[in-house]
Design an enzyme around this catalytic site. Structure first.
Site, short mmCIF file in Angstrom:
data_model
loop_
_atom_site.label_atom_id
_atom_site.label_comp_id
_atom_site.label_asym_id
_atom_site.label_seq_id
_atom_site.Cartn_x
_atom_site.Cartn_y
_atom_site.Cartn_z
N CYS A 177 -94.27 -80.88 0.68
CA CYS A 177 -92.83 -80.45 1.07
C CYS A 177 -92.64 -80.18 2.05
O CYS A 177 -91.62 -80.56 2.90
CB CYS A 177 -92.26 -79.64 -0.15
SG CYS A 177 -93.28 -77.99 -0.35
N GLU B 295 -87.29 -74.98 -5.46
CA GLU B 295 -88.04 -75.37 -4.42
C GLU B 295 -88.12 -76.88 -4.32
O GLU B 295 -88.80 -77.64 -5.11
CB GLU B 295 -89.42 -74.86 -4.24
CG GLU B 295 -90.18 -74.64 -3.15
CD GLU B 295 -90.69 -75.99 -2.50
OE1 GLU B 295 -90.23 -77.00 -1.85
OE2 GLU B 295 -91.98 -76.22 -2.98
#
Length: 458
Positions: free
Chosen positions: A265, A231
Site C-alpha cells: 500500500c 487502512e
C-alpha cells in the site's frame, strides 16, 4: 460445504484446501473469543507483556518456516518474508515494552474546580480484523499485538489466498502461551463477515484493503454503530524536486516500486519529476528497472517474484493495457513473459494523464508511473491531486525545506525524505482521504479500541 484452496503463484500448483465455516461455526469462535477476553482483561498491562514477548520470540524461532509459507502462498521473495517476521516480532516487543506506559492511568486536575480526575484506558472486547494477503503475518500482527496489550480479544478474517499463514500464526501464539480462544482465525465468506460485524460481541472493526472494501465495511459497521479503523489503498507520489540527487532518487525509487513485488500500500507508485531533472532521472530509472532479475522467489538472486495470484496478474495487466490504450507510453516492461506463474515484469509508464488507471488508480504490482511537473510547486500540486493520501516521498538536497514541505503541504499520513521504507513500530501508520482513517503503531494503535474513561474525584 464450500472450500477455499490456496495456490503457489510461482508454480500454479495447489497447496491446500480449507472448509469455509458456517455462520454458526464462526459465531461460536467469536463468542469463545469474548469469553477469553473476560479473563484476559483482568490481567494488568505488566502481566500481559510477557505473553507478547514470548509470541515475538516464537515468531523469530520459526522465521524460516513462516517465510517459506508466505512465499508459497503469495509469491513474495523469501528474504522479504524473513524481514516481515522480524518486523512482527518487533511489534510484539514494542507493545510489551511501551504498552504499560502508554495505557497507564493518567491523573489530571479538573479544570473548573481544581479537583482531581483520572483518565483510564480500558479494553472494550472483541476486535474484528479483516486483513489482505500482501503481508500475511504482518497485517494481522499489527492489529493483534496492540489489542492484546490493550486487553482486547481478536478475531481474524484473513484473505483466502493466505489462509495457511493466518492459521499458523494462531498456532504459534498458542504455543507461546496465549489463551487458546483469545485469538481466533475464521474462514468465512463476505456475507457471514457482514453478519459478524453486526454481532453485539464485536466492539470494533479494522480493515486493511481497497477503498471500495473500506466503503463497504465502514458502512456496515456504521449501521451497527461500531468504531472502525480503515487502512486502505493508495497511489503514493514520490517527488523528484529540482535540486534532487538523481542517484539517490533512482536508488530508492526502484526499491520503493519493487519492494514486496510492488504489492504494498505504501509502495512508491507515482514519480512526479520536475522538468529540470526529468530526462536525467528517467534515463537512469528506466535503465535500472529494465535490468531487474525476475524469477523464483526462493532464489536469493531474484529481485522480483510473481504477483500473488492469477487474478492479481490479470488486474495489473488490464490496468496497464487500458492506460496504453489511452495514450500512455511504455518505457520498459509491459510484455508478459511466456512462462508458468503469475509473473509481471518491472514496467515504467510515461506520458500519463488523468483518466488513465496508471494516473488515477493504485496499481498493485511492479508498474511505475512517471509524471512530469513544471517545477517544485507544480510537483506538490500534482501529488495532492490524488484521491488517496497514505504515504509519499520527497527527494531534495535541502532536507530542511523537504521536511517543511512534508509537514505543511503534503496531504498524506506518512512521508519519506530521500529514502524508502515500510512500517516502523515507533512511528504512526495510517492515511487520509480515500486511504482511510485511524492510526496504528507508535502507541497510537493501542488506543484506537479502548474505552477512554473519565473518573471524577471529589
Amino acid at each position: 460445504m464450500s472450500t477455499v484452496t490456496t495456490f503457489n503463484p510461482a508454480t500454479e500448483k495447489a497447496i491446500q484446501s480449507y472448509d469455509v465455516m458456517t455462520e454458526k461455526q464462526a459465531t461460536e469462535r467469536l463468542e469463545a473469543c469474548h469469553r477469553a477476553f473476560l479473563e484476559w482483561r483482568e490481567l494488568t498491562h505488566q502481566e500481559r507483556a510477557p505473553y507478547l514477548r514470548k509470541i515475538g520470540q516464537k515468531l523469530r524461532d520459526n522465521a524460516d518456516e513462516l517465510a517459506a509459507l508466505m512465499t508459497n502462498e503469495t509469491g513474495k521473495l523469501l528474504k522479504d518474508g524473513r524481514g516481515e517476521v522480524e518486523l512482527c516480532a518487533a511489534l510484539f516487543d514494542y507493545a510489551a515494552e511501551n504498552g504499560p506506559g502508554e495505557l497507564a492511568d493518567e491523573e489530571r486536575a479538573q479544570g473548573l474546580n481544581g479537583k482531581r480526575g483520572v483518565v483510564s484506558y480500558q479494553p472494550i472486547g472483541v476486535i474484528y480484523s479483516i486483513q489482505p494477503w500482501n503481508f500475511p503475518i504482518y497485517q494481522p500482527v499489527r492489529v493483534l499485538a496492540a489489542n492484546l496489550m490493550a486487553g482486547n480479544g481478536c478475531v481474524l478474517k484473513h484473505a483466502s489466498i493466505c489462509t495457511g499463514s493466518g492459521l499458523r500464526l494462531r498456532e504459534l501464539c498458542i504455543e507461546a502461551g496465549l489463551p487458546e480462544d483469545l485469538f481466533q482465525v475464521i474462514v468465512i465468506d463476505h456475507d457471514t463477515s457482514d453478519k459478524l460485524i453486526a454481532h453485539p460481541k464485536v466492539r470494533g472493526v479494522t480493515l486493511t484493503g481497497s477503498d471500495g472494501a473500506g466503503r463497504h465495511v465502514g458502512a456496515v459497521a456504521a449501521k451497527a454503530l461500531k468504531k472502525t479503523v480503515l487502512e486502505l489503498g493508495s497511489n503514493d507520489a514520490y517527488l523528484v524536486l529540482e535540486d534532487a540527487d538523481i542517484e539517490t532518487a533512482v536508488k530508492f525509487s526502484v526499491m520503493g516500486r519493487l519492494y514486496n513485488n510492488g504489492e504494498t500500500c505504501i509502495s512508491a507508485k507515482r514519480f512526479i519529476v520536475t522538468d529540470k531533472v526529468y530526462d536525467a532521472f528517467v534515463e537512469a530509472f528506466v535503465a535500472q528497472m529494465q535490468n531487474i532479475t525476475m524469477g523464483d522467489p526462493t532464489d536469493k538472486n531474484t529481485q522480483l517474484g510473481p504477483l500473488s495470484s492469477q487474478d492479481q496478474f490479470d488486474t495489473v495487466k488490464e490496468q496497464v493495457d487500458a492506460s496504453v490504450a489511452k495514450g500512455a507510453k511504455i518505457l520498459c516492461g509491459g510484455e508478459v513473459p511466456d512462462r508458468t506463474g503469475a509473473y509481471y515484469p518491472s514496467t515504467v509508464l510515461a506520458e500519463l494523464a488523468p483518466g488513465m488507471p496508471a494516473y488515477d488508480d493504485e496499481i498493485f504490482g511492479p508498474v511505475a508511473s512517471i509524471i512530469r511537473a513544471r517545477d517544485d510547486e507544480d510537483a506538490m500540486r500534482l501529488a495532492n491531486e490524488s484521491r488517496y493520501g497514505l504515504g509519499g516521498g520527497i527527494f531534495s538536497k535541502d532536507e530542511e525545506r523537504a521536511v517543511n514541505l512534508a509537514r505543511d503541504y503534503f496531504d498524506t499520513g506518512m512521508i519519506r525524505i530521500n529514502s524508502f521504507g515500510a512500517a516502523d513500530p515507533n512511528m504512526p501508520f495510517g492515511g487520509v482521504k480515500n486511504s482511510g482513517y485511524g492510526r496504528e503503531h507508535g502507541g497510537f494503535g493501542m488506543k484506537e479500541f479502548v474505552n477512554v474513561k473519565s473518573i471524577f474525584l471529589p
